[in-house]
Scaffold this motif. Structure first.
Motif, short mmCIF file in Angstrom:
data_model
loop_
_atom_site.label_atom_id
_atom_site.label_comp_id
_atom_site.label_asym_id
_atom_site.label_seq_id
_atom_site.Cartn_x
_atom_site.Cartn_y
_atom_site.Cartn_z
N ALA A 35 0.84 -1.19 0.00
CA ALA A 35 0.00 0.00 0.00
C ALA A 35 0.88 1.25 0.00
O ALA A 35 1.83 1.34 0.76
N ILE A 39 -2.42 4.57 -3.82
CA ILE A 39 -2.32 3.45 -4.76
C ILE A 39 -1.92 2.19 -3.99
O ILE A 39 -1.07 2.23 -3.11
N VAL A 55 -4.68 -0.94 -7.63
CA VAL A 55 -5.95 -0.39 -7.14
C VAL A 55 -5.72 1.07 -6.79
O VAL A 55 -5.00 1.39 -5.84
N LYS A 56 -6.32 1.95 -7.60
CA LYS A 56 -6.08 3.38 -7.41
C LYS A 56 -7.29 4.07 -6.81
O LYS A 56 -8.42 3.80 -7.21
N LYS A 57 -7.00 4.97 -5.91
CA LYS A 57 -8.05 5.73 -5.23
C LYS A 57 -8.88 6.50 -6.24
O LYS A 57 -10.11 6.57 -6.13
N LYS A 61 -12.66 4.44 -5.48
CA LYS A 61 -12.37 4.70 -4.08
C LYS A 61 -12.77 3.50 -3.22
O LYS A 61 -12.08 3.14 -2.27
N TRP A 64 -10.27 0.74 -3.61
CA TRP A 64 -9.04 1.17 -2.96
C TRP A 64 -9.11 0.97 -1.45
O TRP A 64 -8.19 0.46 -0.82
N LYS A 65 -10.24 1.33 -0.88
CA LYS A 65 -10.44 1.16 0.56
C LYS A 65 -10.35 -0.32 0.93
O LYS A 65 -9.73 -0.69 1.92
N LYS A 68 -6.56 -1.63 0.56
CA LYS A 68 -5.52 -1.28 1.54
C LYS A 68 -5.68 -2.04 2.85
O LYS A 68 -4.77 -2.09 3.66
#
Length: 442
Positions: A35, A39, A55-57, A61, A64-65, A68
């Motif tokens: 993490a 990204i 996995v990009k914010k 989103k 991404w959450k 991480k």
RNA sequence: GCCGCGGUAGUAUAGCCUGGCCCAGUAUGCGGGCCUGUCAAGCCCGUGACCCGGGUUCAAAUCCCGGCCGCGGCGCCA
């Protein structure tokens, strides 16, 4: 909307044939998570390989959450767009639009990235996790392929596959070293070998039979090369001229197994097993045990003539043969009668010795075989010579009263072949769920 | 069956011989924080262990005894 697993593609397939710019769904286990704020890189592993998910914010989103907070070995599916990437492994990666977690993994009890970081006993306690390591997983792909190659070889050479009972009554070949079980109100045992039954197969008229199945040994061994339960590849063939025919068969099967493993898994073996043998042996020498004694004596090893070779002797002999003949394997023949079971045929002109052999691979016995005594009267005498009671072998002896062809056979230890081929340090590594005097679970 | 070795955080180890400097060190994992191109990511903070029981001693992870568990060598075997 959710991810449909029906559209799932295997990772190698995606890396090989996927079209850049298209959307794909992959699923498997989380290999690593890296993490970096906005990204997250997730390496996903399925049974075919690994791919990096990005996995990009600012792409999703929500994904991404989720990403991480992923833990290693969790089971997930991801839907995303395939893109080229110089940086990524495989040159391609998946930019994730949607991510689903099916099963979140707890902190791992063993190190599955590097098998040397955890002792074998602990790894075996957590075998299902241990096998998530591609190296360990590979061992069993290899064994499966070895057995498949052997089975094909047997079929091609006219052998009939048989399935004999592993629950046996009182009379067995050795007497000792068998596991007792409770069979209703009778004493019974687990078969230490299909020996007598495969002979039955030949005599019954199948002429050539083989069996691939478990063998049980109640010996309290504490070594890296013994199991109390192992897989035996057994063969028995009738109408032979001599035990050389049996050796030819053993050599044929073993070569077929090794050849197949090397051609199918050669490059992966090279990566995972630094001590593996990656070439089929050219010529396998055949020497009598008397020649073996001499070779060992001239190398300064103490040997007892007329006795079986010690494990040290076998190891040393392996080294000598490797050096002198350039072969990792050697057939040692004509073992002494006193070291062989009652059904072994003696050498007619020299009854101290027998028409039997062992196949040594890198100094370890991987197969044993020979010609069997098929003459009723001689067989009875040999049973008595071994201090056994012919009455206990009645059903077996009967087979030799109604037409038994000259025959012979051998048994090959699957895990031992795999261990020696791959250069594993412990046979337990070559068995999915090893049993030894201490271990009964998992 | 005989012989030898060993049990310290989730994992792997240091310390034990020569008791006190160890409310136990290191790596990794795990939890938290920062970070939009990492490659077993990095950096910062935190977390967590002396197999069980008895004994010796002012004092035991360390010495002794017993138990449990594990590992290996031999014999024997695939």
């Amino acid at each position: 909307m959710g991810i449909s697993l029906r559209s799932r593609i295997y990772i190698v397939e995606l890396l090989d044939k996927g079209e850049v710019g298209k959307e794909y769904t992959v699923a498997g286990w989380v290999d690593t998570v890296r993490a970096h704020g906005g990204i997250v890189f997730v390496v996903l592993r399925d049974r075919t390989g690994k791919i990096q998910l990005v996995v990009k914010k600012n792409v999703s989103k929500e994904a991404w959450k989720t990403a991480k907070n992923l833990t290693p070995e969790s089971v997930i599916a991801a839907r995303g767009t395939l893109v080229e990437s110089k940086a990524a492994l495989g040159g391609r990666e998946l930019v994730v639009n949607e991510l689903t977690v099916y099963s979140k993994a707890d902190a791992l009890p063993i190190d599955i990235k590097d098998h040397t970081k955890t002792i074998l006993a602990k790894r075996l306690d957590w075998r299902f996790l241990d096998l998530r390591n591609p190296r360990n997983f590979l061992i069993f792909l290899i064994e499966a392929e070895m057995v498949r190659a052997a089975r094909e070889w047997f079929y091609e050479h006219g052998f009939v596959e048989i399935f004999t009972s592993k629950i046996v009554g009182a009379a067995t070949e050795g007497g000792a070293e068998v596991f007792s079980i409770v069979y209703f109100d009778k004493p019974a045992f687990l078969a230490q070998s299909p020996q007598l039954y495969k002979q039955m197969g030949v005599i019954a008229g199948f002429e050539r039979v083989f069996e691939i199945g478990p063998a049980f040994r109640a010996e309290p061994h504490h070594t890296t090369r013994h199991l109390t339960e192992y897989t035996s590849l057994d063969l028995e063939m009738g109408f032979i001229d001599g035990f050389e025919d049996v050796m030819d068969a053993v050599e044929g099967v073993v070569r077929a197994m090794i050849r197949r493993v090397i051609s199918t898994f050669g490059s992966r073996i090279k990566e995972c097993f630094p001590d593996a043998i990656l070439e089929e042996p050219k010529e396998i020498p055949r020497i009598t045990i008397r020649e073996a004694y001499k070779l060992l004596e001239s190398a300064g090893i103490d040997v007892e003539w007329g006795e079986d070779l010690s494990s040290e002797g076998e190891r040393k002999l392996g080294e000598i043969i490797e050096r002198e003949y350039g072969s990792p394997m050697v057939f040692v023949t004509e073992y002494p009668w006193r070291a062989r079971p009652f059904y072994t045929m003696k050498k007619s002109d020299d009854p101290e010795w027998t028409l039997s052999f062992d196949l040594l691979f890198r100094g370890l016995e991987i197969a044993t075989g020979g010609q069997r005594e098929h003459r009723y009267e001689v067989l009875v005498k040999q049973i008595e010579e071994k201090g056994l009671n012919p009455k206990n072998f009645e059903w077996y002896l009967n087979m030799f009263r109604f037409g038994a062809p000259p025959h012979g056979g051998a048994g090959i230890g699957l895990e031992r072949v795999a261990m020696q081929l791959l250069g594993l340090g412990n046979i337990r590594e070559a068995r999915l769920l090893p049993r030894d005097p201490e271990r009964l679970t998992p």
